[in-house]
Design a protein around this motif. Sequence first.
Motif, PDB file in Angstrom:
ATOM      1  N   ARG B  20     -11.992  29.231  32.090  1.00 49.51           N
ATOM      2  CA  ARG B  20     -11.293  27.948  32.040  1.00 49.51           C
ATOM      3  C   ARG B  20     -12.171  26.962  31.272  1.00 49.51           C
ATOM      4  O   ARG B  20     -13.372  26.860  31.536  1.00 49.51           O
ATOM      5  N   VAL B  21     -11.533  26.262  30.356  1.00 42.90           N
ATOM      6  CA  VAL B  21     -12.243  25.269  29.556  1.00 42.90           C
ATOM      7  C   VAL B  21     -11.590  23.923  29.803  1.00 42.90           C
ATOM      8  O   VAL B  21     -10.380  23.762  29.602  1.00 42.90           O
ATOM      9  N   ARG B  22     -12.373  22.997  30.286  1.00 43.24           N
ATOM     10  CA  ARG B  22     -11.836  21.644  30.466  1.00 43.24           C
ATOM     11  C   ARG B  22     -12.010  20.886  29.152  1.00 43.24           C
ATOM     12  O   ARG B  22     -13.083  20.892  28.552  1.00 43.24           O
ATOM     13  N   VAL B  23     -10.939  20.261  28.736  1.00 41.85           N
ATOM     14  CA  VAL B  23     -10.933  19.614  27.428  1.00 41.85           C
ATOM     15  C   VAL B  23     -10.569  18.142  27.597  1.00 41.85           C
ATOM     16  O   VAL B  23      -9.607  17.816  28.299  1.00 41.85           O
ATOM     17  N   GLY B  24     -11.341  17.264  26.967  1.00 42.34           N
ATOM     18  CA  GLY B  24     -11.024  15.843  27.054  1.00 42.34           C
ATOM     19  C   GLY B  24     -11.670  15.065  25.925  1.00 42.34           C
ATOM     20  O   GLY B  24     -12.708  15.473  25.391  1.00 42.34           O
ATOM     21  N   GLY B  25     -11.034  13.949  25.549  1.00 41.87           N
ATOM     22  CA  GLY B  25     -11.627  13.071  24.558  1.00 41.87           C
ATOM     23  C   GLY B  25     -10.874  13.079  23.248  1.00 41.87           C
ATOM     24  O   GLY B  25      -9.823  13.697  23.103  1.00 41.87           O
ATOM     25  N   ASP B  26     -11.459  12.400  22.299  1.00 42.84           N
ATOM     26  CA  ASP B  26     -10.779  12.155  21.042  1.00 42.84           C
ATOM     27  C   ASP B  26     -11.798  12.242  19.912  1.00 42.84           C
ATOM     28  O   ASP B  26     -12.841  11.607  19.970  1.00 42.84           O
ATOM     29  N   GLY B  27     -11.472  13.046  18.897  1.00 47.75           N
ATOM     30  CA  GLY B  27     -12.398  13.168  17.769  1.00 47.75           C
ATOM     31  C   GLY B  27     -12.711  14.617  17.489  1.00 47.75           C
ATOM     32  O   GLY B  27     -12.050  15.518  18.005  1.00 47.75           O
ATOM     33  N   PRO B  28     -13.720  14.856  16.660  1.00 49.34           N
ATOM     34  CA  PRO B  28     -14.090  16.232  16.330  1.00 49.34           C
ATOM     35  C   PRO B  28     -14.610  16.964  17.570  1.00 49.34           C
ATOM     36  O   PRO B  28     -15.017  16.331  18.543  1.00 49.34           O
ATOM     37  N   PRO B  29     -14.574  18.292  17.549  1.00 50.17           N
ATOM     38  CA  PRO B  29     -14.939  19.046  18.754  1.00 50.17           C
ATOM     39  C   PRO B  29     -16.434  19.012  19.048  1.00 50.17           C
ATOM     40  O   PRO B  29     -17.267  18.883  18.151  1.00 50.17           O
ATOM     41  N   LEU B  30     -16.737  19.108  20.331  1.00 52.11           N
ATOM     42  CA  LEU B  30     -18.116  19.213  20.813  1.00 52.11           C
ATOM     43  C   LEU B  30     -18.072  20.086  22.068  1.00 52.11           C
ATOM     44  O   LEU B  30     -17.150  19.954  22.876  1.00 52.11           O
ATOM     45  N   VAL B  31     -19.020  20.983  22.192  1.00 46.36           N
ATOM     46  CA  VAL B  31     -19.047  21.873  23.355  1.00 46.36           C
ATOM     47  C   VAL B  31     -20.098  21.369  24.348  1.00 46.36           C
ATOM     48  O   VAL B  31     -21.234  21.057  23.959  1.00 46.36           O
ATOM     49  N   TYR B  32     -19.701  21.277  25.610  1.00 43.02           N
ATOM     50  CA  TYR B  32     -20.660  20.904  26.660  1.00 43.02           C
ATOM     51  C   TYR B  32     -20.810  22.064  27.631  1.00 43.02           C
ATOM     52  O   TYR B  32     -19.811  22.603  28.133  1.00 43.02           O
ATOM     53  N   LEU B  33     -22.048  22.448  27.894  1.00 39.79           N
ATOM     54  CA  LEU B  33     -22.340  23.558  28.808  1.00 39.79           C
ATOM     55  C   LEU B  33     -23.006  23.006  30.068  1.00 39.79           C
ATOM     56  O   LEU B  33     -24.076  22.394  29.999  1.00 39.79           O
ATOM     57  N   HIS B  34     -22.353  23.236  31.200  1.00 40.93           N
ATOM     58  CA  HIS B  34     -22.747  22.575  32.452  1.00 40.93           C
ATOM     59  C   HIS B  34     -23.981  23.221  33.089  1.00 40.93           C
ATOM     60  O   HIS B  34     -24.338  24.357  32.779  1.00 40.93           O
ATOM     61  N   PRO B  35     -24.613  22.489  34.032  1.00 39.48           N
ATOM     62  CA  PRO B  35     -25.791  23.018  34.740  1.00 39.48           C
ATOM     63  C   PRO B  35     -25.383  24.022  35.828  1.00 39.48           C
ATOM     64  O   PRO B  35     -24.209  24.345  35.984  1.00 39.48           O
ATOM     65  N   SER B  36     -26.383  24.478  36.601  1.00 40.11           N
ATOM     66  CA  SER B  36     -26.173  25.615  37.494  1.00 40.11           C
ATOM     67  C   SER B  36     -25.242  25.303  38.659  1.00 40.11           C
ATOM     68  O   SER B  36     -24.662  26.211  39.240  1.00 40.11           O
ATOM     69  N   GLY B  38     -22.414  23.855  38.483  1.00 42.18           N
ATOM     70  CA  GLY B  38     -21.018  23.843  38.049  1.00 42.18           C
ATOM     71  C   GLY B  38     -20.730  22.602  37.228  1.00 42.18           C
ATOM     72  O   GLY B  38     -21.597  21.745  37.031  1.00 42.18           O
ATOM     73  N   LEU B  39     -19.491  22.516  36.735  1.00 39.84           N
ATOM     74  CA  LEU B  39     -19.118  21.402  35.860  1.00 39.84           C
ATOM     75  C   LEU B  39     -18.736  20.174  36.673  1.00 39.84           C
ATOM     76  O   LEU B  39     -17.870  20.243  37.546  1.00 39.84           O
ATOM     77  N   ALA B  40     -19.395  19.061  36.392  1.00 40.65           N
ATOM     78  CA  ALA B  40     -18.989  17.772  36.960  1.00 40.65           C
ATOM     79  C   ALA B  40     -18.816  16.811  35.766  1.00 40.65           C
ATOM     80  O   ALA B  40     -19.713  16.677  34.942  1.00 40.65           O
ATOM     81  N   TRP B  41     -17.653  16.220  35.679  1.00 35.86           N
ATOM     82  CA  TRP B  41     -17.390  15.311  34.541  1.00 35.86           C
ATOM     83  C   TRP B  41     -17.979  13.953  34.873  1.00 35.86           C
ATOM     84  O   TRP B  41     -17.497  13.267  35.762  1.00 35.86           O
ATOM     85  N   ASP B  42     -19.047  13.584  34.170  1.00 36.48           N
ATOM     86  CA  ASP B  42     -19.782  12.374  34.539  1.00 36.48           C
ATOM     87  C   ASP B  42     -19.607  11.290  33.468  1.00 36.48           C
ATOM     88  O   ASP B  42     -19.010  11.523  32.420  1.00 36.48           O
ATOM     89  N   PRO B  43     -20.105  10.084  33.721  1.00 41.66           N
ATOM     90  CA  PRO B  43     -19.930   8.979  32.757  1.00 41.66           C
ATOM     91  C   PRO B  43     -20.530   9.261  31.382  1.00 41.66           C
ATOM     92  O   PRO B  43     -20.045   8.741  30.377  1.00 41.66           O
ATOM     93  N   PHE B  44     -21.542  10.087  31.326  1.00 38.67           N
ATOM     94  CA  PHE B  44     -22.120  10.466  30.033  1.00 38.67           C
ATOM     95  C   PHE B  44     -21.070  11.200  29.193  1.00 38.67           C
ATOM     96  O   PHE B  44     -20.917  10.941  27.996  1.00 38.67           O
ATOM     97  N   LEU B  45     -20.334  12.108  29.843  1.00 34.34           N
ATOM     98  CA  LEU B  45     -19.281  12.831  29.123  1.00 34.34           C
ATOM     99  C   LEU B  45     -18.146  11.882  28.743  1.00 34.34           C
ATOM    100  O   LEU B  45     -17.542  12.017  27.673  1.00 34.34           O
ATOM    101  N   ASP B  46     -17.868  10.917  29.618  1.00 28.24           N
ATOM    102  CA  ASP B  46     -16.859   9.904  29.262  1.00 28.24           C
ATOM    103  C   ASP B  46     -17.258   9.163  27.982  1.00 28.24           C
ATOM    104  O   ASP B  46     -16.424   8.924  27.104  1.00 28.24           O
ATOM    105  N   ARG B  47     -18.534   8.830  27.903  1.00 33.12           N
ATOM    106  CA  ARG B  47     -18.995   8.121  26.697  1.00 33.12           C
ATOM    107  C   ARG B  47     -18.848   9.002  25.463  1.00 33.12           C
ATOM    108  O   ARG B  47     -18.329   8.572  24.432  1.00 33.12           O
ATOM    109  N   LEU B  48     -19.286  10.262  25.585  1.00 35.38           N
ATOM    110  CA  LEU B  48     -19.172  11.182  24.445  1.00 35.38           C
ATOM    111  C   LEU B  48     -17.707  11.379  24.055  1.00 35.38           C
ATOM    112  O   LEU B  48     -17.379  11.526  22.876  1.00 35.38           O
TER     113      LEU B  48
END
Lengths: 428, 265
Positions: B20-36, B38-48
């Motif tokens: 499962r790939v969570r996808v969000g945001g606007d613009g060219p693609p960027l891949v984020y790989l979460h820590p051990s 699990g994935l937590a969508w944080d304000p840093f990802l909101d900014r990106l």
Amino acid sequence: MKVTYFQQVPYRDLPDDFAKRYAESVITTPYFEVTSPDKVHSAFREALDEIMHAARAGFDAIAITEHGQSSYDMAPNPNILEAAAAYATEAEGIATGIYPLGRSLGKSREPLRAAEELAMLDAISGGRLIAGFPVGLAYDANVNNGVPPAETRLRFDENIELVLKAWTEHEVFPWNGRFHQHPAVNIWPRPLQQNPHPPVFVTGIGNPRTMEFCLNRGFGFNYFGWFGAKVTGRRIFDRFWDAANRLGKDNNPYQMGFMQTICVADTDAQAEKLFARHAEYFFQKAIGSIPMERLALPGGIDIKGLEFIFRDPGDFGIYAKMRQASFKELVEAGSVICGSPATVRAQISEFAREFRIGNLHAMLQFGSMPHELAKDNISLFGEQVLPHIQQIWTDEGWNHHWWPQVLGGVPHPAGRQASTENEAVTAR
Amino acid sequence: MSTTLTDRTVSTWNDRVTIRVRVGGDGPPLVYLHPSGGLAWDPFLDRLAEHYTIYAPEFPGTTPGDPYAIHQIDDLWDTVLIYEQTLRGLGLSAVPVVGQSFGGMLGAELAAAYPDLVSRLVLLDPIGLWRDDAPVANWIAAPPTELPGLLFADPTGDAAQAMFAMPEDPDALASAQAAMVWNLGATGKLCWPIPDRGLGKRLHRITAPTLVVWGEQDALISPAYAEEFRNRIADSRVEIIPKSGHIPQVEQTETTYTAVSAFLG
């Protein structure tokens, strides 16, 4: 009921302020700071002497566990002690079972070595081996032996299949498993017991999957009562027998083994006076000083099991307060049974009948209990408790399918249980 | 969380593992790989996500409802192949990759194995190397009470409090605790007992320009490791984030975001 003598090899002279000075009784306890060589030597001599004392007193087997990097049990391989017991009982003509309770197969990186050692024990003892295969304690399998916690169960599943096949297969066979590859398996010796193979018990703490595995494969199940069987017994044993019922299996009490810490003296008061401080030593400095993160590690417990434990930690009994537990609390929880022969007989009989226990592992030396006192405990238990409780279940006429034939066991009518479960072995 | 997320799934590993790939945001693609954990969508990802479309694959076994996917993974090599297949399946190539801690190790492995896959690489306090004189703390074996101190420069600060906030409902609490422990166990398959699967031998293969970001007070893995990465990756530089522990993008979001976005350009 079969009654084994259960032995560990504790360091018997840990300092009084142990709990204050050291965070835990395993892994990091500083060996050279705490021990002296003469006391390590005497711990082994005394343990082996106690084993022989029990064998001569008529116990049905000698049961020994496995713990690496542990101050409460310096027996990282029970088979070495069992080998000494196997030869000595052979030499004296004592027909007692040789029962390594622990050769953890989730921990073992050399399962064929375990198969070979156990086959040797069966050969040395003339077919008296009963094999105990725990999945593995987290701190021992994962920290001491470096197995990723998420692999412990998978390794156990593969290893037990490899051991059974190595014991019984007549042809040379290759093994291409997930964790082990052997081009030609043909171990020498094979166990003498080949009908179908030496009895197998698996030790568990209450995981229903382990219970169902034992029932489906026809293995015995062992449960250790340190967490307090008066608190946990209803849960654990009922879970096992409910599973047996659900799976359409017999409720043969001989499929169930139970380890209990026991001390006996002439009177209840005398027993408390003699043994209370040794029980406190054992539960506070040994079992109670194993932190939870040494007993359970992420990946080692199935996610459904985790949800169950977080909702209801009752399977751990009085573990959480064990490091401060008083003798009175330990007795109340059932972590220790202590009293006159009549008291001990009554309590064991009640447990056995209530929970359908057909094999009792009597832990009669523990912690700081000195050698002479341990021998007294073994002697009095042997004279005044053992003959009585060995009669439990004779009235119901069950055959013991989990005991060596030379010691009165009867092979399971379902026959060979050694067929390999392919999915346990490889994901390819 | 202000980003609207959609889920994509990619069937991999001969259809035995669905990522499962969570996808969000606007613009060219960027891949984020979460820590051990699990994935937590944080304000840093909101900014990106204001400037990029973030693709965040979940490590097998950490996706809610699909815990046993981890049983299909035996080792790091399986994982690298599955991630490569996932990115190709999403049509991603020459894409910027940001990885945190465990995800940093995976990002570096991917960039080393498939240099064409990664255009720029951001490693936030990555694991994957080992020095006897600065051992990586064993976060998987740590008692829960020690985790805030391992992860945060200020274990009592707002960022730490927010991360360890748990639901009050007993059933939800049990599920959340179980999921967190399970995720550590799943990712632990690649990190236990020592989080070194030989990455040091492979880092030289990375051709992507690389930014190594490290919290100055990282108690889980020492900032001394930043230089170890820099020395092995040809086109790389290091950014040390003051007043931060192991998770600079959570504990010092602005500083970290500024450094990362400047690097990504």
